[in-house]
Scaffold this motif. Structure first.
Motif, mmCIF file in Angstrom:
data_model
loop_
_atom_site.group_PDB
_atom_site.id
_atom_site.type_symbol
_atom_site.label_atom_id
_atom_site.label_comp_id
_atom_site.label_asym_id
_atom_site.label_seq_id
_atom_site.Cartn_x
_atom_site.Cartn_y
_atom_site.Cartn_z
ATOM 1 N N HIS A 22 -92.067 -36.822 0.956
ATOM 2 C CA HIS A 22 -90.858 -36.937 1.774
ATOM 3 C C HIS A 22 -90.498 -38.408 1.996
ATOM 4 C CE1 HIS A 22 -87.896 -36.097 4.848
ATOM 5 N NE2 HIS A 22 -88.485 -37.008 5.592
ATOM 6 N N SER A 23 -91.505 -39.232 2.300
ATOM 7 C CA SER A 23 -91.258 -40.653 2.584
ATOM 8 C C SER A 23 -90.715 -41.381 1.354
ATOM 9 C CB SER A 23 -92.536 -41.344 3.035
ATOM 10 O OG SER A 23 -93.068 -40.706 4.152
ATOM 11 N N LEU A 24 -91.288 -41.071 0.187
ATOM 12 C CA LEU A 24 -90.821 -41.733 -1.036
ATOM 13 C C LEU A 24 -89.367 -41.375 -1.328
ATOM 14 C CD1 LEU A 24 -93.937 -41.336 -3.375
ATOM 15 C CD2 LEU A 24 -92.951 -43.498 -2.611
ATOM 16 N N LYS A 25 -89.013 -40.129 -1.021
ATOM 17 C CA LYS A 25 -87.638 -39.666 -1.259
ATOM 18 C C LYS A 25 -86.647 -40.294 -0.285
ATOM 19 C CE LYS A 25 -88.398 -35.124 -1.687
ATOM 20 N NZ LYS A 25 -88.170 -33.687 -1.601
ATOM 21 N N SER A 26 -87.075 -40.434 0.971
ATOM 22 C CA SER A 26 -86.107 -40.799 2.008
ATOM 23 C C SER A 26 -86.029 -42.292 2.291
ATOM 24 C CB SER A 26 -86.414 -40.039 3.303
ATOM 25 O OG SER A 26 -87.739 -40.296 3.688
ATOM 26 N N THR A 27 -86.986 -43.080 1.817
ATOM 27 C CA THR A 27 -86.945 -44.504 2.172
ATOM 28 C C THR A 27 -85.717 -45.204 1.571
ATOM 29 O OG1 THR A 27 -88.122 -46.610 2.127
ATOM 30 C CG2 THR A 27 -88.449 -45.184 0.226
ATOM 31 N N GLN A 28 -85.195 -46.140 2.331
ATOM 32 C CA GLN A 28 -84.040 -46.923 1.871
ATOM 33 C C GLN A 28 -84.492 -48.255 1.265
ATOM 34 O OE1 GLN A 28 -80.768 -45.689 2.034
ATOM 35 N NE2 GLN A 28 -81.975 -43.870 2.543
ATOM 36 N N SER A 29 -85.772 -48.521 1.305
ATOM 37 C CA SER A 29 -86.265 -49.824 0.826
ATOM 38 C C SER A 29 -86.232 -49.903 -0.697
ATOM 39 C CB SER A 29 -87.694 -50.062 1.323
ATOM 40 O OG SER A 29 -87.687 -50.136 2.727
ATOM 41 N N LEU A 30 -86.003 -51.104 -1.191
ATOM 42 C CA LEU A 30 -85.890 -51.324 -2.637
ATOM 43 C C LEU A 30 -87.213 -51.005 -3.335
ATOM 44 C CD1 LEU A 30 -84.203 -52.520 -5.006
ATOM 45 C CD2 LEU A 30 -85.171 -54.752 -4.412
ATOM 46 N N TRP A 31 -88.308 -51.601 -2.868
ATOM 47 C CA TRP A 31 -89.632 -51.382 -3.458
ATOM 48 C C TRP A 31 -90.391 -50.372 -2.630
ATOM 49 C CZ3 TRP A 31 -90.506 -53.291 -8.157
ATOM 50 C CH2 TRP A 31 -89.782 -54.407 -8.581
ATOM 51 N N LYS A 32 -91.110 -49.487 -3.314
ATOM 52 C CA LYS A 32 -91.954 -48.501 -2.632
ATOM 53 C C LYS A 32 -93.376 -48.714 -3.140
ATOM 54 C CE LYS A 32 -87.690 -46.678 -3.160
ATOM 55 N NZ LYS A 32 -86.732 -47.216 -4.154
ATOM 56 N N PHE A 33 -94.257 -49.158 -2.264
ATOM 57 C CA PHE A 33 -95.652 -49.390 -2.647
ATOM 58 C C PHE A 33 -96.518 -48.273 -2.076
ATOM 59 C CE2 PHE A 33 -95.827 -54.338 -3.193
ATOM 60 C CZ PHE A 33 -94.857 -54.253 -4.181
ATOM 61 N N VAL A 34 -97.360 -47.728 -2.937
ATOM 62 C CA VAL A 34 -98.322 -46.716 -2.482
ATOM 63 C C VAL A 34 -99.720 -47.317 -2.622
ATOM 64 C CG1 VAL A 34 -99.253 -44.395 -2.841
ATOM 65 C CG2 VAL A 34 -96.809 -44.832 -3.239
#
Ligand SMILES: [Fe+2]
Length: 470
Positions: A315-327
């Motif tokens: 859900h977080s990966l789908k909804s984030t507005q941030s350019l980079w997504k780090f896991v």
């Protein structure tokens, strides 16, 4: 008893009596230094530990805009006791974004070293992160942290194996570990104290905030939380208690460790917990898996993260507005095969179904600019996370601060048999430095020429640029 011994004994008794009465005595009351962690744009956790023989005591803290504490911002008191092994931890709130703060602890006129920390920005043009993991105390010195401190990142991201529950590797012992094997609360606490005696680690933590997740060795090699909960719940609780006492991580309910940090629109960082909710490993990771084992890794529903955390991540990966997504993941997510079979089922290769859920969701929802940051493998790696022949994310794996490479020693074979791995280094320990901007990420893999003495030299092993994808 000789006269000199009697004089020494009387002196010791006198000092101890004053100590109990709360009178000022000489000595280093904060021998494990100070640390800060889990910064947000308006808060940060600060940490220390006081030496005391009192059953309980109140310790003051101060936070200021300058290291001489003239521009004081916050003051407070934290109670600690034998119950929590005299550790000190508080969440300082109401701070300004992107601001450097200085802090210290004091009791009865005794001051801790002055710490320096930094809140996250609300908007950021760039951010610098040092990626660290796997710091076996007996296996090597923490010189990598000296270089990390010089690089002055916005924070250190540690992806697990902060301590090791067992003492030293027989062949590569750099320094003794008198604690032995940690099995209960006292020995896990002693292990945390031992690790924090390293001067380079102390100095890095004094200057730079930390964000940390655990992997297996904070508790027990290759453990799965759902199994250990049933057959040795006390050990798991003891290890988790000591971890939360000694690490400057924000405490949530019921040992929850997974959480996220947003750095403006530039980056959102998702820190995962791959141990607490994990189903038991299949086979023994050190042995080659059987055909039966391989069928099980793909069983629908088989989970490393647990359903609740997995849903949160998807859900977080789908909804984030941030350019980079780090896991941030304790274990390597990329497939690593040897002779056609997975090398280590304790990594994501043992959780094929769940890995597919994550990568498919990234693909189907067209989520761009996902980067997985991992540890555990004790080798450096840079590669592609692929689903249905399409690269959907990049993985950066760090070798760790001091722990030696084990299972994967043949670099050439690894690259040949796993073409999605673009780079690996199995010979060095060290860390990865990431400079993130809206243009891309500069990734520097830094190795040390040795971890067997504290005067190691740093070597730039490899540099990559990950361009932003639109
Ligand atoms: Fe490790």
């Amino acid at each position: 008893m000789s006269l000199s011994l009697r004089v020494a004994a009387i002196g010791l008794f006198f000092s101890f009596s004053l100590y109990l009465l709360g009178e000022k005595v000489e000595g280093n009351f904060f021998p494990y230094g100070v640390a800060s962690g889990d910064p947000t744009s308006n808060s940060v956790i600060i940490w220390s530990r006081i030496e005391s023989a009192l059953p309980s005591l109140n310790v003051n803290y101060e936070m200021a805009l300058d290291p001489s504490f003239k521009q004081m911002i916050k003051k407070g008191t934290v109670n600690t006791s034998l119950e929590r092994d005299y550790t000190l931890k508080t969440d300082v709130q109401g701070l300004e974004p992107a601001t450097i703060y200085y802090y210290r602890w004091s009791w009865n006129g005794h001051y801790s070293p002055t710490g320096r920390t930094k809140t996250l920005p609300l908007q950021a043009k760039s951010i610098r992160i040092a990626l660290a993991s796997c710091q076996h105390y007996g296996a090597g010195f923490y010189t990598a942290y000296r270089y990390i401190a010089q690089d002055n990142p916005d924070f250190i991201l540690h992806v697990g194996d902060w301590i090791y529950e067992f003492p030293v590797y027989a062949t590569t012992c750099a320094r003794p570990d008198p604690v032995g094997i940690a099995v209960d609360l006292n020995s896990y606490r002693a292990k945390h104290r031992l690790y924090r005696t390293d001067p380079d680690l102390q100095e890095a933590l004094r200057n730079i905030p930390l964000m940390a997740i655990w992997d297996d060795h904070e508790v027990q090699n290759d453990y799965a939380g759902t199994a250990l909960y049933f057959y040795n719940r006390e050990r798991m609780r003891a290890a988790y208690t000591a971890y939360f006492e000694y690490l400057p991580v924000r405490e949530q309910k019921e040992w929850k460790l997974y959480r996220s940090f947003k750095i403006g629109n530039l980056l959102e960082l998702f820190l995962t917990d791959g141990r607490q909710y994990r189903e038991e490993d299949i086979g023994h990771p050190a042995t080659h898996p059987s055909l039966e084992d391989l069928l099980q890794v793909s069983a629908p529903g088989r989970s490393m993260l647990g359903a609740e955390q997995r849903n949160w991540l998807l859900h977080s990966l789908k909804s984030t507005q941030s350019l980079w997504k780090f896991v941030a993941s304790g274990d390597m997510m990329m497939e690593i095969k040897r002779d056609g079979k997975p090398l280590n089922l304790d990594q994501w290769d043992g959780f094929e179904w769940e890995r597919k859920q994550i990568l498919s969701s990234i693909q189907q929802n067209k989520i761009k600019n996902v980067v997985v940051l991992s540890g555990d493998s004790h080798i450096f790696s840079f590669g592609k996370l692929i689903i249905d022949g399409e690269q959907v994310a990049t993985e950066i794996g760090t070798a760790g601060i001091s722990s030696p490479a084990g299972k994967i020693a043949d670099k050439e074979e690894l690259l040949k048999q796993n073409p999605h791995v673009i780079f690996t280094d199995t010979d060095h320990r060290g860390y990865v430095l990431l400079d993130i901007s809206s243009e891309g990420i500069d990734v520097c893999f830094y190795g040390l020429n040795t971890v067997l003495n504290p005067e190691a030299q740093r070597i730039l092993l490899k540099k990559f640029h990950i361009p932003v994808s639109s």
